[in-house]
Every structure is written in C-alpha cells, then in structure tokens.
Design an enzyme around this catalytic site. Structure first.
Site, PDB file in Angstrom:
ATOM      1  CG  MET A 487      -0.369  -0.134   2.445  1.00 37.80           C
ATOM      2  SD  MET A 487      -1.490   0.201   3.713  1.00 37.80           S
ATOM      3  CE  MET A 487      -1.810  -1.584   4.000  1.00 37.80           C
ATOM      4  CD  GLU A 509      -9.211  -7.272   7.844  1.00 36.70           C
ATOM      5  OE1 GLU A 509      -9.563  -7.868   9.076  1.00 36.70           O
ATOM      6  OE2 GLU A 509      -9.731  -7.681   6.886  1.00 36.70           O
ATOM      7  CD  GLU A 518      -0.326  -8.032  13.759  1.00 34.42           C
ATOM      8  OE1 GLU A 518      -1.216  -7.743  12.692  1.00 34.42           O
ATOM      9  OE2 GLU A 518      -0.594  -8.846  14.550  1.00 34.42           O
TER      10      GLU A 518
END
Lengths: 766, 766
Positions: A487, A509, A518
């Site tokens: 991304m 998410e 994360e």
C-alpha cells in the site's frame, strides 16, 4: 490480526464437552487401597482414589525410633555425640502399596503426621526421612501423583520448600501436589490420633525466641504467601502444583481469583464444602458452583477430589445383600421410599454438574486449546500470511459487521459533504482475501450510495483469490479494481478520465493485539498520500493501546522452561518480547475495590493513541528527515523519519492485595468511525469495555509483556509502569520497566524495580 | 587456602605509589579549551581539563528554535498538527571542540541547562536532541569521557535513564559520568544565567497532578536512589559511572560508605569543599581527607576534579610579566611576603596529599591488584597445587606463627596428660612444602618436648620437596617421616617396635575462605582413625563460618558482563557459585547503629561450626551408611554417609538504610587450640574480630555468594537469609536464599525474595 492457529483445523466453535476427573479421598482411610477397591470405586463412577503410602505400623515404628533416640540422649553425658536416628527401609508391613498397572489411577498421600518445617532439627530430620522414603517408594510403584500436606508453620517455609525441591528429584515423572487451604487452616484434621510430630516437637523443643516475634492471627493471604515462597524456591517447577482445599465459606473474590491463577492440580472438596438441599442431598452453594465452573474452563482443569464424603460402597451384589453402611440421619431421610438410596450422592451431584455446565463465551469456544498458549506476534509486513490464517480471522461474528456499519456511516457523511452524483472512492488496503471489500460493497448497496472500490494487497497469493472473487462473486461482479502492491507504494486512484485522483475512504484492518504493534501507524502514514486532503476518511479513525499489570505464574513458568529456539527466536531474549496469548489462568493485580456482588473491574490504563490521517506538516517533516535534508535529533542517531510515531507513558497502578507481578496484559480499542451525527462504531479487547463495545468479537487475543524476574508486591502497593513505543528507521519495538512503591505516612517508599525490558532485537520490521 | 595468584610474581608486599589524576573544571568556563590551555594546565600540574561541548551561541540558537515553536503553537488552530521542533546540526560557531590527539586529556561536559527528565514533552524532546548532538560530537572528536548532570527531578528518573542508555550507544568507547550530589542538591549552580530549560518548562507546562503527591523535602538517600534507578535501567553498564560532588559537610558514615561502594569515576571537589588553614591555604578537613584516602585505595581510584578553584594560570613567562589575576582577599593575605604566591594552591594541596598518604594495611599491600577480583575457590582435593601457590601462602606473617603457638600449647597440655618420657606423635596432614612441619619442630625445640613428626602429603610434586627438605634442612635433620599418601588412606603411626600406634596431635591447614568450603570436615573425618581415641588433639580444634549481606555493584556488574566460560565454568550457572574475592569496593548492609566517632560495625552472623575429633559413634554410623548396611534417609537418596557434615542456618539481619543487596560476604574463624590453662589461639577473617584475633593475616580473602537478581531494601528492612551446606556421597555444595521483610506496626510484611541459589553443579568434590 493476532491469532495464529498454526494452519490446522483447530478452529472449533462448538461447545466442547466438560471434562471432570473425580477422585475419592479419606483422611483416615480404613481399607487398604487394592486393585479391587479401585475397581469398585470406578464402577460407581470415580476416576481415581487416594492412597496413604505407609501404614500405621510404619508410624509406630518411626515413633519408637524417635523415642529410643530421646532416651539415648537422656542417658548420654555428651548428647552431641549421639548420632541422629535413622529410619530403616520400609518393610512389607509398613505399606499396602505394590507396583501395579492400575496405580496410575492412584494419588499417593505422604504421611500427614510429619513436620518438614519443624524448627526442631531432630523432628525435621525424622520427617525428611519419612517423606523421602515415602515419595521414593510411591515413584517406584509407578504412582507419579503424590499429595503432601503444606508446611505446618510459616516460619519453616523455606526449609519445607527445600525438602520438596529435593523430593522432586526422586523421580523424573513425579508430580507433587501441595495440600493448602485457600486461607487460614485446613478443614481436614490431619492429626486426629494425636501423634503429629509437630506436637512432639512442641513438647521437647523450645524454639529460639525472636525478640520481636509475636503470635499473629493467620492472614488472609498467608496460605498463598506460603505457596508463593515454596514455588519460588522450587523455581516454578511444572511438576509442583497445588491441591487446593475448598472451604465451606469461600474467601473474597480477589483471593478466589488469585488461587484460580495458580497451578491448582487437585481441587479438594471436603464434606464440609457441601450444603444439603431441601431433599437432603448434598449440593454446592451457588458461589461454589461458579468457582468450580471457572476451574473447569481452564485448558487443563484440575481433578476434583471428594474428601471424607463416605466410603466406596461395596459391589452391587453386596448392596443386594444388604451390606450397605449405616445411613446418616440426612441420608436416612432420603431412603424413606423403597428404591435403594444413592451410596455416592456427592459424586452423583458432581457428575450432574459436569453435564450441566453453562456454555462458554464465543472467544473461549473459538480459542479452545489456545488458553495461555504463547505466540509471537505476526509480522504481516515481512511475512505473507497463509489462506487458513485469513479464513480464521474472517469467521469473526462481530468485527466485519462493525466495519460494514462504520463504512455505511462514513458513506452517508461523505454524501452530505460531496453531494449526490459523485461516486465515492473507497480503497481497502491490505485486502487479504477480500472480506472488507464485500462489506464495503454491502454498505454501498444498503445505503444506495455508489462507490468506486479498490482492493490493494501485497501478498501475491491472496491477490490470486481477490481476482478470482472479483470474477465470480455476484456482489463483486467485476466492479472491484484489484491492485497488487504494497500500500505504501500504490500511486492511488485514477479517475475514469485517466487522471490522478484521490481516495475518499481508506479502509484497513492492520491492528494487532496492542493496536499499533503490527505497524498500522507506519502503513497508514505510507498510504496517506492517496487520501483526499480535505475530506479523506480513515477507517479506523483512531486507536488506543491499554495495559494493566497481571500475575500469571503459568506463563512465567512456561517461558522459564522454554529455550529461545523453541519460541522461534534466533536473537534477543525470550523475556524481552511481547507475546500474543489468550490470557486465561491469570489474575489482575490492580482492581477497583469490590464487594461480593460486583464483578472485579481491573484498572486498565490507556497508554497512548494514534489517529488518522495525520497532519501533512508532520508527514512533510518526516519525509525531509528521511531524505537527510534535516538530520538532527534522530532518537538513535538514525534519520528520525518515524520519530513522530514514537510514544511513551508512565502510570501508577494501585494494588490492594499482595501478589507477584509477572508482566503486563495489553489490549486495544479502536474507533472505526465516529459519524457527524454522533454515532460511534468501536472495537475493543479491553476487558473493561469489550462487552459494551464489541461483545463476542474473537479476532484478537491480548498481548503479554513478560518480566524477567517477577516483582513482589506487599498489600497496598503501588506499581509504576513506564512504557515506550520506540522506533528507528527500520523497525518499531517496545520497552517496559516497572517500579514498586508503598505509601507510608503520605510518603512514597521504593520497594523494588524490574530491569528495563526491550524488544529492540525482535522489533517489528517496517 | 584461598588465594590463587595465578602463579605469577603478583605478590607485592611493598607499598605501591598512590596514583591521583587531577583535573580542573569551571562551571562557567570563559576560555575555550584549546591545546594551548591544556598544555598550560598540565605545566602547572593538572592531568586533565573539562570542556563544555557547545558554546553559548548554541544555547541561544536552541532557545530561539524553542521560542519559534511556541509561537507557531500559539498561532495554530490545531496545535497537535505542528511538528515538534528540530535542532539542526552543530555549526562551527556552536562548539569550540575539534578532533585533536590531546583530547584524550579532556572530559567533555554536556549542557547543564537541558532537562532530560522534564515532564513537558516539548522540553524533554529539545533536551534529548541537544544531549544526543553533544554526546555524538564529543565521541566524534575522540573525547570518550563525558560528564552529564543528573536528573533535575526524581519523578523523571526513568525517562532520564532511558535517554542515558540510548546515549551509551553513540560510541563504543564512550564513558558517561553522571554528576550527582552525595545527598540533596549540588553545590554548583548550573543555571546561573537563568535559562535552564527546566525553568522554561515550569512557565509553560503544568504537570498532571498526582492526587496523592506532595512536595517532600529531599531525602538523605534520594540522590543514591536516583543513581540506583539509572544504573539498573542501564543494566549495570561498565561505561556508566558517577561524578560524585563532595559537599562541604560530608553526610553520615553509612552514606559515605554507600557511595564508596559505587562506581565513582570522578570525584568532584568544588571550592566549597575546602577549608582555609591558619595561613589562608585551602585544605581538606580531616573527614574529607580520610574519605579521599578510602577512594585512593581502590583498585581503580577515581580521578579528582577541582571545580571552580580558580582559572588555569598564564605561562610562567606571564607570571614574570606580572599578568597574574587579582588575588582574592584570602589569597592576598598569603602574598604578604615577597615570593610569588602559588596560583594553584588547591592542586598543590592535593599533590601534597598524594605524597603523604598513610600506608596500607598488610592485606591490602599483599592483595594489591586483587581488589574485587573474582576467583573460583580452589579444589585442593582434586587438583594439585603449584609450588608458587604454596609459596604465596607461606609468606603470611601471622598464620604460621599462631600455628606454632597452638602446637606449643598442645604439647604442654599433652605432656601433663601423658607424663614425661613418652615421645609425642605429631602428624602434619596435607603438609605441602612443609611450613607447618618446621613450626612443629620449632615448637618442640622451644618447649623442649620431644616429638615424633610425620609429614603426610598427597601431591607427588610437593612430596619431592618434603624429602629434600628433610635431607637438607638443619631443623628437620632427617627426623621427619615423610609419607606420600592421601591423608584419608594413610594407615597411621607405626611405633619404633613396628606396632600400629596412634597419633597424638593432627595438624592441618585445610580451611578455605568459608572455613569448610575446601572440605576440611570431610578430610579430618577421613584421617581421624589415626588419632588417639582418648587424648588425640586436632589443630585446628574447631572452626565457624560467618556471613553478612553486602552491596557490591562492582562484582554484580562484573559477573553480569562475563561469560561462564570466562570463569572456567563448564556447567552450572555463574550466579550459583561462591567466589573468593578481596572485597573492597562494597558496603555492609546490616551495621550496628553508629555515631560519627565510632567505626561502623557490620552484623556478621555465625552460620555453623565444626569441631574435631568428632564422636566415634557418628563416624561409625557414617561408615555403616557408606557400606550400605543402613541405606535409609540419605538426603538425596544417596547413602547419606556424609550427612553428619550437612549444616543449615537461618538468620535475620536488620538493615537501617535503603540499599541493594548483591549477595553475601563470607568469612571464617577458627580455634587452632584452646589450652587447659584457658589460652586460646585463634585465626579470623571476620571483619568484626580479625583485628583482635589475627591482625595482619593475609592468607585468606573473603568469599562472596552472589544473587542472580539484586534485592531492593527500603529503609529499616529485615533480610532473612537461609543457608545450607549440602552434601551427597560425592561432593559438598552451598545453597542460599534471601527474603526481604519490613516491620509495620509489629507485623512483618514480606517485600520480596531471591530465588534459591545452589552451587550443586559446581560443588567441591570429595
């Protein structure tokens, strides 16, 4: 994403059957425990029996040896020249036990009349010999479960513990269960025949008087404190567990929780822990039933030992022959009708309880088998997930539903802002196998607001599925633009006229068990360039990390016994890494003061927060620093381009009851979307708010930050926890340090501190 | 036997010269520190100079950047969107330093106007950047000694420590010295120009109020507590040390000792720490001199930094040219006569002190270079010693003299018992190179009592020397019967008629630093069969072990940084082994309450004792157990033949002042012989009794039992120490565990405990 199910079919939402092994114990067993008795016990429904290791003959012999020695001392002119008495080896008449295959269903009981903690060196010497002879003989006979009475006096606890530690070396499979009351004294009288060695010691030996010592009433946590000292001395051996005696009156909830967090292997229910119901049958009080249920939900539930609830009944044939023991008055009352009365009503009651256990909450069903199982957090930025991992996450009954609601609200708000007719551009970044894409399309369809949808995914394997789904899924229907890209390097939306446009809603998410662990902040920073500067919306909009100090001897013991390689670590220290784990057998150390009625509410503090999108000025500074245009002040001498995502906090936790801190339990909350109309869609794993915000969500287990050396807390302590989210140019890691204080006369007094723990060597790679 | 000098010529009884490096420091240095200034300083006798890293220009620039940011915040509608200010890299005008070879004689000083511990995130952010830029630049310039002011507020100590830890990573040779007062506040004013960032923070930032917090007066041990937190967070790094400022009034002796035990690298003497003598010259008070002497006796004495005692004088030529600075009134008084006055009287005074240091006690001269040097205890039963090791032991000025006295007394007593004419049989067992044989022969010659003398030695190499000595030594003169044998298998005395006889006196020197740790009890049990049953005498007759809890950050830090292999360990844990060590930079934690006049007396407890010969009944039982005739009750399931030499104890130590326990210091005492007339010949390494019993004895250093994790003690704590001497059939080892309590309202409250430490894996082989 937080749960690694190891790719197996472990996902088991069905209610598992309740397992309850039940044994029978008699404090003064008359019958010798033979294979015949055991098979009678099993025929009425018991799983096991306890068995004294030695007979009363042995006890008499030991007492005679002791008396001889005392006489010799009296006759001698130089008592110090008289050798200490030796107990000679067991004779056949000293024990009823013999090696037999059925012995695996026995729990051996060491003599309750010895005193391993005696201040009298003679009594301690004799007791130790008896204990060692007995444990060694039980192990020789293949009985690996041995129950031993806890220390007689608190003062001798270290001496007691030293002996227990030595005994653990007598057999490689030996399990020692220390019999302890929850608080105060045992309900079971162990020295009914008046020959307890502790009594004899009191007669012949006056302990040196500690001038400051005073006889104090037993403390509420005295029994737990003794246990803590014993297991600390035994280095948290997994072969040392508790035989916990349940009293008629349960102690306060805090102490119940404490014991629940400890390795209770045997739950001893004496006759006195039962009530009689209206029909005269033995039953457990509501509180007792609930406490039993808590234990039965553990990954390895303790065995239940019924103590002094009546002997093993004779064979059915004997019953027919009328050889039943005399009924007690209460039992007699129930035999008024003609059918033969139940000779084992306590057992029958427990079996009934076993059949009628309340069903477990979804996350416990989902996580069955994963309670207190330590996992390293995922590294989804550097590792590609497998399909089964995605599949597990997609089964969450709450999470995706809430995402759909959030997207719908955001669509409505944007429609207000942008007006009709303009299609709204939504990109799902880190789309995986596409569950969020489906939810976006459903939100669009339900609100009637047209969207242009992107699905961006770096995992080439998941990308195949996304394309297939776009081609075959009726809802997707080829309308989704599937992009194979990290991304952070995706150039963004291209308008229908081929010009560069902006995305209106970015859905992701990326949260881990500790929200940012994360690297959601770093990923969303990296994709923010595609988002519309004025009205662009991130879902989630913001998230916060939360933590609280916990006691979890299970995880501490587990980490202690494991090699670093076993935990997939090649560098760094197994104590300096947070673990994703379904915390189960643990205790909150800082709770709001409770009454018997209230559930206990832990004090969970919010550590820090992130919200998106962030100020362009901050992104611009970061990019300059990354480019080396500004090379000042990097935290670790790096370029400091991610320094705006560093965080730190420091909190004080009040801890009412004494305890041991083994680390911190970590959680998160997130606002997926807060609409202009005031509606808020939130997820939470914070135990204080999860019920209200996202009940039954199963996607995340908590995170656990361990302490290398457990920290002791006295009553009314304060813990000061400092925590950092650190970052250099390559990775993100956490650091934590805990200090313990108490407040005396308004002043804080320091009692201890942990070392600084850092996961730097095992940081999450950017 | 306890001191292993590694076979080199390390034995150095001569008084070593006192080393004192002296530096000059100015809190507001006007001159820039150039090579020229340094060489002027060195020409008057200074060894080094301190140098500020940055200039006032840099400070102005930082303050301007800060002000800009504050203005921007004020103008912004979203203050959180304004990026934090960055301090751009150093400009030439920001610093006077440049890489030069002479820089190794400089100590760089970071800016004293920053506040790394600030609760204001902006001030902390700015301060951290300044600090990192400065430390990195100093390291770049080759200045590895950097002094940094301690934390401004106790509350921010963890944050301060975290920053210091990070800075240690900025250069591999970097040494950070944290400037701290002994207690309370620094005497030196660091913010004279009113622009300390802590002040600015107070203006713009109100810290969140802790509801229970209250402003408390500085505590006596507050400064030490901050240091302890900092070094704990920095994991006892050897590159993190203290710059200790000596105040005009020294704090109580206990606190002096505490600081003495810590890694003080710089001893900062401000002008105010000096008095003026009658002639107007600066001198140190008696107490200050003594404290300085204590530091100068350390293995690595701290450097002394004279602070604000006047500038570096101009060149001699300038003095001739009359360019001396204006004298202060006091200095002017001393220039009444015609000779040029001393421009550096403080320095001259210290150099005089250096020349006139009192001489060291013998054990310190003997152990020069061995202070705080960890050694594994000898294993003389399994290893054969080298000649040089014996030679070192034989130089003891006290030990052998005392043995001779003991033998003489025993001879006289036995002469009484046995009457004239019967030759007395003496055996020296473990004779080594024969020093005790010589002493026995001298005692015989001086008392005129004839002896038959045996020298029994298992070491074949020493045996050669014994035979040679018997042939050549005038005193020995061939009269000594030299036996090559392990004493335990020596059959004993043979009378002149060839019959088996008994030995009257057994002389041995088998004691280790902890008395029984080199298995003296086991050896003497093994040779007791040769001793006369009724009147046989052992020299030594008895011995006791002693210990007390200590703080020794030096040894802890040393152990922490060492690999087990480095310590000659192949198995076991480096923390679970006692070490022989000349304890020097350490502190007793439990001392008798003292006044300023009294020396501090540590509370040293007697753990246990052994005396010889032991009861034959006990030996008989042991031998039966070894033979398997009686196999009951062995402690670890062995035959238990040495169980009578097991010991245990448990003691409570009162600890007045807060501190950190790193382990136990161990000592011994022995009665070589107590005569029937009441004369006692004793040796002692117990610090409480050694002066009285065997002053100047050098043969034994203390023993140190470490703790894996240091234990924190608050004021008025109690430590409960349990210790064991354990034994199986093959070896002997020690175990130790410590619990910490405090007494609140007559009740004991547990605060913590160590794990159980055991040297089983590295036990002493029998």
């Amino acid at each position: 994403m937080a749960v690694d199910m190891n790719g197996s079919g472990a996902y088991a939402p069905d209610e598992p059957a309740t397992i309850m092994y039940i044994g029978q114990h008699e404090t003064q067993r008359k019958d010798s425990v033979t294979g015949e008795l055991l098979s009678r016990a099993q025929s009425v429904g018991y799983d096991m029996l306890t068995a004294p290791i030695t007979t009363s003959h042995f006890q008499s012999r030991v007492l005679a040896t002791l008396q001889e020695h005392v006489n010799a001392l009296g006759d001698s002119s130089r008592p110090e020249s008289v050798p200490l008495p030796l107990i000679s080896p067991l004779l056949p008449v000293d024990t009823d036990l013999t090696p037999e295959p059925s012995n695996s269903s026995l729990i051996a009981i060491t003599s309750p009349w010895i005193d391993l903690a005696s201040p009298d060196p003679l009594i301690a010497h004799i007791s130790r010999q008896v204990f060692n002879l007995e444990v060694a003989y039980a192990a020789f006979c293949g009985i690996n479960n041995v129950m031993v009475h806890g220390p007689v006096s608190a003062d001798g606890t270290t001496q007691y513990a030293r002996t227990v530690l030595e005994a653990l070396g007598l057999g490689p499979y030996l399990q020692l269960h220390v019999l302890l009351p929850m608080s105060g004294e045992l309900e079971q009288d162990v020295s009914a025949d008046g020959t307890h060695l502790a009594e004899l010691a009191r007669e012949r030996y006056t302990a040196p008087v500690d001038e400051d010592e005073e006889e104090s009433e037993p403390e509420l946590y005295g029994s737990w404190e003794a246990w803590n000292a014993i297991r600390t001395m035994c280095n948290y051996s997994s072969r040392l567990t508790i035989a916990l005696e349940i009293p008629r009156q349960l102690p306060p909830l805090n102490l119940q929780s404490r014991w629940h967090s400890e390795p209770v292997r045997l739950l001893v229910l004496p006759r006195t822990s039962f009530l009689r119901n209206a029909k005269g049958y033995p039953v457990l009080a509501k509180m007792h039933q609930q406490y039993l249920t808590r234990f039965l939900r553990l990954r390895f539930p303790p065995w239940v030992i019924l103590s002094d609830v009546g002997p093993i009944p004779p064979n059915d044939q004997d019953v027919v022959n009328g050889h039943l023991p005399e009924p007690t008055p209460a039992e007699a009352a129930t035999t008024a009708n003609d059918k033969p009365k139940d000779p084992v009503p306590h057992l029958r009651y427990l079996r009934h309880q076993q059949q009628t256990q309340p069903s477990r909450p979804p996350i416990e069903r989902f996580g069955q088998g994963y309670q207190d199982y330590l996992q390293s957090p995922l590294q989804p930025l550097t590792d590609n997930l497998e399909s089964i991992t995605y599949e597990v996450f997609e089964k969450d009954p709450v999470k995706y539903e809430w995402y759909e609601r959030a997207v719908a609200l955001a669509l409505k708000d944007l429609r207000e802002t942008l007006g009709e007719g303009v299609p709204i551009v939504i990109a799902v970044v880190g789309a995986g196998r596409g569950p969020l894409v489906t939810r976006v399309l459903q939100a669009s369809s339900k609100t009637g607001i047209t969207v242009k949808c992107y699905a961006v995914e770096k995992n080439p394997n998941a990308h195949v599925l996304l394309q297939r789904r776009n081609a075959t899924d009726a809802l997707w229907n080829g309308k989704v633009t599937v992009v194979k890209s990290d991304m952070r390097s995706w150039p963004g939306h291209i308008t229908s006229t081929g010009e560069a446009g902006k995305v209106d809603i970015l859905v992701s998410e990326l949260l881990g068990s500790f929200a940012d662990n994360e690297l959601s902040p770093e990923c969303l920073d990296g994709v923010q360039h595609v988002l519309h500067l004025e009205h662009g919306i991130n879902i989630p909009q913001s998230y916060t990390t939360h933590f609280t100090p916990i006691a979890t001897s299970k995880l501490y013991s587990d980490l202690l016994s494991r090699a670093s390689t076993d935990l997939n670590m090649t560098i760094g220290d197994k104590w300096e890494l947070p673990y994703v784990v379904m915390l189960h057998q643990f205790d909150f150390l800082s709770v709001q003061p409770t009454t018997e009625e209230d559930p206990r509410t832990p004090d969970v503090k919010e550590a820090w927060s992130f919200s998106h999108p962030i100020s362009p000025a901050i992104l611009e500074q970061a990019s300059k620093r990354a480019g080396g245009t500004t090379d000042a002040g990097g935290w670790v001498g790096g370029d400091g381009s991610n320094e705006h995502n560093a965080r730190s906090c420091k909190f004080t936790f009040a801890c009412q009851d004494r305890g041991i801190c083994h680390g911190l339990g970590g959680y998160f909350e997130t606002v997926l979307y807060a609409s202009s109309s005031g509606q808020k869609v939130e997820l939470s794993t914070n135990p204080v708010t999860m019920e209200e915000k996202s009940k039954d969500m199963i996607s995340w287990f908590p995170i656990f930050f361990p302490l290398k050396t457990p920290l002791y807390l006295p009553d009314n302590a304060e813990m000061e926890v400092s925590m950092w989210r650190q970052t250099d140019d390559r990775k993100v890691w956490y650091e934590w340090v805990i200090e313990v204080y108490e407040r005396v006369g308004g002043k804080r007094k320091k009692l201890g501190m942990s070392e600084l723990h850092t996961s730097r060597k095992n940081g999450c790679l950017m």
